[in-house]
Design a protein around this motif. Structure first.
Motif, PDB file in Angstrom:
ATOM      1  N   THR A   1       0.719  -1.293   0.279  1.00 40.20           N
ATOM      2  CA  THR A   1      -0.221  -0.380   0.088  1.00 40.20           C
ATOM      3  C   THR A   1       1.099   1.545  -0.283  1.00 40.20           C
ATOM      4  O   THR A   1       2.013   1.388   0.753  1.00 40.20           O
ATOM      5  CB  THR A   1      -0.566   0.127   0.771  1.00 40.20           C
ATOM      6  OG1 THR A   1      -1.645  -1.243   1.394  1.00 40.20           O
ATOM      7  CG2 THR A   1      -2.079   1.174   0.914  1.00 40.20           C
ATOM      8  N   LEU A   2       0.599   2.257  -0.727  1.00 39.77           N
ATOM      9  CA  LEU A   2       0.779   4.164  -0.596  1.00 39.77           C
ATOM     10  C   LEU A   2       0.488   4.611   0.247  1.00 39.77           C
ATOM     11  O   LEU A   2      -0.416   4.978  -0.054  1.00 39.77           O
ATOM     12  CB  LEU A   2       0.981   3.935  -2.289  1.00 39.77           C
ATOM     13  CG  LEU A   2       2.300   5.548  -2.138  1.00 39.77           C
ATOM     14  CD1 LEU A   2       3.751   5.002  -1.694  1.00 39.77           C
ATOM     15  CD2 LEU A   2       2.012   5.596  -3.642  1.00 39.77           C
ATOM     16  N   VAL A   3       1.123   5.286   0.934  1.00 42.46           N
ATOM     17  CA  VAL A   3       0.360   6.028   1.912  1.00 42.46           C
ATOM     18  C   VAL A   3       0.734   7.243   1.635  1.00 42.46           C
ATOM     19  O   VAL A   3       2.262   7.675   1.440  1.00 42.46           O
ATOM     20  CB  VAL A   3       0.659   5.814   3.087  1.00 42.46           C
ATOM     21  CG1 VAL A   3       0.159   6.750   4.298  1.00 42.46           C
ATOM     22  CG2 VAL A   3       0.417   4.260   4.268  1.00 42.46           C
ATOM     23  N   LEU A   4      -0.233   8.290   1.298  1.00 40.29           N
ATOM     24  CA  LEU A   4       0.318   9.642   0.681  1.00 40.29           C
ATOM     25  C   LEU A   4       0.666  10.525   2.051  1.00 40.29           C
ATOM     26  O   LEU A   4      -1.053  11.195   2.671  1.00 40.29           O
ATOM     27  CB  LEU A   4      -0.888  10.109  -0.085  1.00 40.29           C
ATOM     28  CG  LEU A   4      -0.555  11.889  -0.580  1.00 40.29           C
ATOM     29  CD1 LEU A   4       0.963  12.051  -1.162  1.00 40.29           C
ATOM     30  CD2 LEU A   4      -1.587  12.414  -1.446  1.00 40.29           C
ATOM     31  N   LEU A   5       1.536  11.242   2.216  1.00 35.01           N
ATOM     32  CA  LEU A   5       2.083  12.285   2.778  1.00 35.01           C
ATOM     33  C   LEU A   5       2.389  13.807   2.823  1.00 35.01           C
ATOM     34  O   LEU A   5       3.341  13.838   1.555  1.00 35.01           O
ATOM     35  CB  LEU A   5       2.819  11.428   3.465  1.00 35.01           C
ATOM     36  CG  LEU A   5       2.659  10.679   5.080  1.00 35.01           C
ATOM     37  CD1 LEU A   5       3.639   9.827   5.730  1.00 35.01           C
ATOM     38  CD2 LEU A   5       0.713  11.104   5.768  1.00 35.01           C
ATOM     39  N   VAL A   6       1.799  14.995   2.836  1.00 36.48           N
ATOM     40  CA  VAL A   6       2.597  16.089   2.880  1.00 36.48           C
ATOM     41  C   VAL A   6       2.411  16.962   3.840  1.00 36.48           C
ATOM     42  O   VAL A   6       2.107  17.189   4.575  1.00 36.48           O
ATOM     43  CB  VAL A   6       1.099  16.803   1.996  1.00 36.48           C
ATOM     44  CG1 VAL A   6       1.211  18.218   1.685  1.00 36.48           C
ATOM     45  CG2 VAL A   6       0.757  15.934   0.512  1.00 36.48           C
ATOM     46  N   ALA A   7       3.523  17.462   3.552  1.00 37.27           N
ATOM     47  CA  ALA A   7       4.465  18.349   4.838  1.00 37.27           C
ATOM     48  C   ALA A   7       5.719  19.395   4.440  1.00 37.27           C
ATOM     49  O   ALA A   7       6.522  19.492   3.880  1.00 37.27           O
ATOM     50  CB  ALA A   7       5.540  16.988   4.820  1.00 37.27           C
ATOM     51  N   GLY A   8       4.269  20.843   3.991  1.00 37.91           N
ATOM     52  CA  GLY A   8       4.704  21.891   3.718  1.00 37.91           C
ATOM     53  C   GLY A   8       4.817  22.741   4.404  1.00 37.91           C
ATOM     54  O   GLY A   8       4.851  24.171   4.281  1.00 37.91           O
ATOM     55  N   THR A   9       4.368  22.236   5.834  1.00 36.83           N
ATOM     56  CA  THR A   9       4.698  23.668   7.357  1.00 36.83           C
ATOM     57  C   THR A   9       4.910  22.592   7.966  1.00 36.83           C
ATOM     58  O   THR A   9       4.862  21.297   8.435  1.00 36.83           O
ATOM     59  CB  THR A   9       2.624  23.606   7.383  1.00 36.83           C
ATOM     60  OG1 THR A   9       2.419  22.286   7.374  1.00 36.83           O
ATOM     61  CG2 THR A   9       1.707  24.191   5.922  1.00 36.83           C
TER      62      THR A   9
END
Length: 338
Positions: free
Chosen positions: A105-113
């Motif tokens: 499984t691929l887990v999408l994570l965003v860390a822009g702040t």
């Protein structure tokens, strides 16, 4: 045909190993995408999986191995760029396809702040994923130090500035690619060539500018360089700043197709034609370039291969293999804009 004695219950790795005539460890390495399996053994295991009807039981495997059976696609940029920049969508799709082939499984994570970075660091350090595909890293990003301190297996897309010896990476030949594009513009007779470079704390921003400068040699003029953030808007603003300084530019090389598209907008606003007055070239070929008017000359990145190699490298690191990096070639695609 499925083995009828095994079909009465859920097949296990032990069943696959017995059917293939190999050890359970070999079966596990094949299932997890490991590269330390002979071709004959891999073929035997794949055939045994087909005959037994085995499917991975991720919950049981997680308990037995301490692994989550998933990888994180970590974008260290503001959330809106996930949808605005086609490069990220291509990488995400490729990574998802590569993992689907391995029943992971691929887990999408965003860390822009800062808040998102803290949440992501806690999430991945807690073992919710087995490793991280790091997309668009910036030099001195504290999140990268957090991943390294926690011992989280990580592979970087592009050279991780400041951590080249610490992480596995899949990159393209940034300098060489920029030299190829610059030489193409010179061979077309252009002499006043400007560049819209990316951020200097990213590998594409730094090394594409290096290649551009080295190919021009003594003809390099620092006044013909502006920086953007890879977005269309930043390309337009950078082109406008260049035109404020001089109007004798006959070509511009932008470090992304998005910035190249923005440069075209600014040139047209200034009453200049592309390519008749100013040739425009980009970098990426993620779909925008071919659809643009005029179609953009660009350096094509091998997006599918980048994703596949990142997943394969990360699974190697998770299995305990030494870190290694891969540099992939790009391709000059000549279209109407330059």
């Amino acid at each position: 045909m499925e083995d009828t004695t095994i079909a009465r219950r859920r097949p296990t790795i032990r069943d696959v190993a017995a059917a293939a005539g190999v050890s359970r460890g070999t079966v596990s390495r094949v299932i997890n995408g490991g590269h330390w399996v002979s071709p004959d053994a891999r073929t035997a295991v794949e055939e045994a999986i087909r005959r037994t009807g085995y499917t991975a039981n991720h919950a049981a495997r997680s308990l037995a191995t301490g692994r989550a059976g998933s990888l994180a696609f970590l974008l260290t940029e503001p959330q809106h760029l996930l949808f605005a920049d086609p490069n990220f969508s291509l990488l995400l799709r490729g990574a998802a396809e590569a993992l689907a082939q391995r029943s992971m499984t691929l887990v999408l994570l965003v860390a822009g702040t800062p808040e998102e970075r803290a949440n992501v660091a806690h999430f991945v350090s807690a073992g919710h994923v087995d490793g991280v595909l790091l997309i668009s890293s910036h030099e001195a990003d504290p999140l990268l130090d957090s991943l390294l301190d926690a011992g989280v297996p990580t592979v970087s897309c592009g050279l991780p500035l400041g951590h080249q010896g610490d992480l596995a990476a899949v990159a393209v030949d940034e300098e060489g690619s920029a030299r190829v594009m610059t030489r193409h513009l010179l061979d077309r007779g252009h002499r006043r060539i400007a560049m819209i470079a990316g951020p200097d704390d990213t590998p594409g921003g730094r090394y594409r500018l290096v290649g551009f400068r080295e190919e021009l040699g003594e003809a390099f003029d620092p006044d013909l360089v502006e920086h953007g953030d890879y977005s269309r808007e930043s390309g337009a603003l950078a082109m406008a700043r260049l035109l404020e300084r001089t109007r004798d530019i006959d070509a511009v090389f932008a470090a992304s197709d998005m910035m190249a598209a923005g440069a075209v907008v600014a040139l047209r606003r200034a009453g200049l034609r592309v390519p008749e007055d100013v040739a425009v070239a980009g970098f990426d070929d993620s779909g925008l370039a071919a659809a643009h008017e005029p179609p953009l000359t660009t350096m094509r990145q091998p997006w599918d291969r980048i994703s596949a190699e990142m997943v394969a490298l990360l699974l190697e690191v998770i299995e305990g293999a030494p870190r290694r990096s891969i540099t992939l070639p790009t391709e000059l695609v000549v279209r109407d804009s330059a």
